[in-house]
Design a protein around this motif. Sequence first.
Motif, mmCIF file in Angstrom:
data_model
loop_
_atom_site.group_PDB
_atom_site.id
_atom_site.type_symbol
_atom_site.label_atom_id
_atom_site.label_comp_id
_atom_site.label_asym_id
_atom_site.label_seq_id
_atom_site.Cartn_x
_atom_site.Cartn_y
_atom_site.Cartn_z
ATOM 1 N N ALA A 205 0.993 -1.488 -0.089
ATOM 2 C CA ALA A 205 -0.094 0.506 0.244
ATOM 3 C C ALA A 205 1.007 1.084 -0.298
ATOM 4 N N SER A 206 1.876 1.234 0.677
ATOM 5 C CA SER A 206 3.167 2.500 0.866
ATOM 6 C C SER A 206 3.592 2.564 -0.897
ATOM 7 N N ILE A 207 3.338 1.407 -1.414
ATOM 8 C CA ILE A 207 3.995 2.075 -3.143
ATOM 9 C C ILE A 207 3.560 2.720 -3.909
ATOM 10 N N ALA A 208 2.149 3.493 -3.647
ATOM 11 C CA ALA A 208 1.841 4.095 -4.509
ATOM 12 C C ALA A 208 1.912 5.327 -4.074
ATOM 13 N N VAL A 209 1.880 5.331 -2.880
ATOM 14 C CA VAL A 209 1.924 6.733 -2.257
ATOM 15 C C VAL A 209 3.757 7.090 -2.483
ATOM 16 N N LEU A 210 4.306 6.147 -1.797
ATOM 17 C CA LEU A 210 5.490 6.941 -2.359
ATOM 18 C C LEU A 210 6.162 7.135 -3.259
ATOM 19 N N THR A 211 5.676 6.414 -4.640
ATOM 20 C CA THR A 211 5.554 6.648 -5.369
ATOM 21 C C THR A 211 5.565 7.687 -6.225
ATOM 22 N N THR A 212 4.195 8.316 -5.757
ATOM 23 C CA THR A 212 3.931 9.511 -5.641
ATOM 24 C C THR A 212 4.329 10.687 -5.254
ATOM 25 N N VAL A 213 4.768 11.152 -4.324
ATOM 26 C CA VAL A 213 5.598 11.589 -3.611
ATOM 27 C C VAL A 213 7.241 11.811 -4.071
ATOM 28 N N GLY A 214 7.831 10.161 -4.490
ATOM 29 C CA GLY A 214 9.103 10.460 -5.070
ATOM 30 C C GLY A 214 8.292 11.429 -6.573
ATOM 31 N N ILE A 215 7.712 10.847 -7.731
ATOM 32 C CA ILE A 215 7.542 11.711 -8.967
ATOM 33 C C ILE A 215 7.599 13.254 -8.616
ATOM 34 N N VAL A 216 6.684 13.514 -7.515
ATOM 35 C CA VAL A 216 6.088 14.912 -6.959
ATOM 36 C C VAL A 216 7.521 15.843 -7.173
ATOM 37 N N LEU A 217 8.392 14.551 -5.710
ATOM 38 C CA LEU A 217 9.863 15.127 -5.446
ATOM 39 C C LEU A 217 10.679 15.488 -7.032
ATOM 40 N N SER A 218 10.148 14.788 -7.895
ATOM 41 C CA SER A 218 11.616 14.289 -8.837
ATOM 42 C C SER A 218 11.170 15.837 -9.571
ATOM 43 N N LEU A 219 10.143 16.131 -9.532
ATOM 44 C CA LEU A 219 9.175 16.990 -10.904
ATOM 45 C C LEU A 219 9.591 19.132 -9.727
ATOM 46 N N VAL A 220 9.789 18.802 -8.692
ATOM 47 C CA VAL A 220 9.603 20.517 -7.317
ATOM 48 C C VAL A 220 11.668 20.516 -7.664
ATOM 49 N N PHE A 221 12.187 19.565 -7.335
ATOM 50 C CA PHE A 221 13.678 20.062 -7.743
ATOM 51 C C PHE A 221 14.356 20.043 -9.227
ATOM 52 N N ASN A 222 13.718 19.358 -9.761
ATOM 53 C CA ASN A 222 14.057 19.440 -11.232
ATOM 54 C C ASN A 222 13.420 21.167 -11.845
ATOM 55 N N THR A 223 12.149 21.649 -11.767
ATOM 56 C CA THR A 223 11.578 22.904 -11.749
ATOM 57 C C THR A 223 12.638 24.158 -10.512
ATOM 58 N N ILE A 224 12.788 23.475 -9.874
ATOM 59 C CA ILE A 224 13.747 24.863 -9.188
ATOM 60 C C ILE A 224 15.249 24.946 -9.638
ATOM 61 N N GLU A 225 15.565 23.826 -10.605
ATOM 62 C CA GLU A 225 16.622 23.862 -10.879
ATOM 63 C C GLU A 225 17.177 24.622 -12.441
ATOM 64 N N PHE A 226 15.228 24.242 -12.686
ATOM 65 C CA PHE A 226 15.080 25.123 -14.242
ATOM 66 C C PHE A 226 15.129 26.965 -14.058
#
Length: 493
Positions: A205-226
Amino acid sequence: MSNLLIIAIILGLGVAGFVLGRQRALVSAGGDKRNLHSLPIYYGANVALSAILPATGLLAIWLIVQPMAINSAVSDLISDDSISETGTRDLVMADVRRVAEGLDRAVQTGAMGADTSFALDAGTDDVRDTLASLGVALGSDVTPETLAAGQRYRELLGTGNLLKTLAVIATGLLGLCVTYLRTHKDFRARNTVENGVLLLLIGAASIAVLTTVGIVLSLVFNTIEFFRLYQASDFFFGTNWSPSFSGRGQTSELGILPLLWGTLYISFVALVVAVPLGLFAAIYLSEYASKGVRSVAKPLLELLAGIPTIVYGLFALLTVGPLLVEAFGDGGLFGVSWMAGGTAVMTAGLVMGIMLIPFVSSLSDDIINAVPQAMRDGSYGLGATKSETVRQVILPAALPGIVGAVLLAASRAIGETMIVVLGAGAAARLSLNPFDAMTTVTAKIVSQLTGDSDFASPEALVAFALGITLFVITLGLNVFALYIVRKYREQYD
């Protein structure tokens, strides 16, 4: 040893552990399972899980950590001069990995013998030719430094794979042996197994939540770098989209407004097509169609949702586009010349609307069927006709769910890619003409990340800014749908 073979060995240890654990429990009980605390299957499952789970967890962690550790060790061998000549460290490391792959393939085919260390002394042109003959495509010339790094990468990878195999198999054997020795008739195997299964369910059950968190964090960090490289105001309020990879971003114009306009315009056309057709189909299937017609029509309608989007894209490109050009192009049926080519907003919108029909019809049909029959009977008892009952009783009662279905279809339309790429064109423009070629956010995300992109440049990082913008839009639609459903939801007994 391949990962597939390692997994097969782990599963074999699990099967052996199950048989041995069950047998040991029965032996300790004198062959009478009534003397056992738990059923024999629990003792076997306990040993099997102890052999499988730790070994599988170690394998998963190893597969994540090993590439990062090897890249970190090998990247230190790359000089700054090589990086400046090639572009970025990522591009150099991509060549290093290809060289390592080619050297390994050369050993397997005998092209370089059993030892590739001699290649360090050979001419780089000869090595490049040998690797090219094995199907290894390199992005730059093979320098002695790249070749040495590739050789080191191959050595570390081989050592890491050997250690991985030994560690994973040893962990599985250790878990099997320890749990096997603890197995006896008074051991609470059922409690242990049930707790282990509970942890597995929690992890799943945690995989889906952690996957969503990972996707959001990857988007956020790369967007900040942009946004460190490109002004946020120019991105959100710019009216021109013109990326340029030649000058490392100095001449690029990356305004999102034309892409947002194209996305919303095409989605609007799609919803204009899908919502009436889907809603009318749902009303007919739920209120007017006989059981025989419904049993055939509903599955056929839902087949539209199972067609791959690339097929819809080809349908838009090869069929719908030419038909629209024939009707609205130069010398068309209506004597107008609004449409210059087959790729346009109308082309993609019409085909996308057809694709969205089952999203609206199927959900709306289920929602309409959920309206209690007592409300229909009450309306008929007051003298209302079927059409009046549908219009004044059923649809108002089902409206919150229908709105939710429409917003879900809108989210699906906003995130569509292939139909847009093939049917709408690639032009980023602000225009009200539905027969003009336009593009969307998703199409540009694909184009910006296609090929060997330099992920340190704003032209590549802009894809993450586009992605998080699209994520926020779809999240807002879902929140709005939830608000509508909760505010106007009818409670039935």
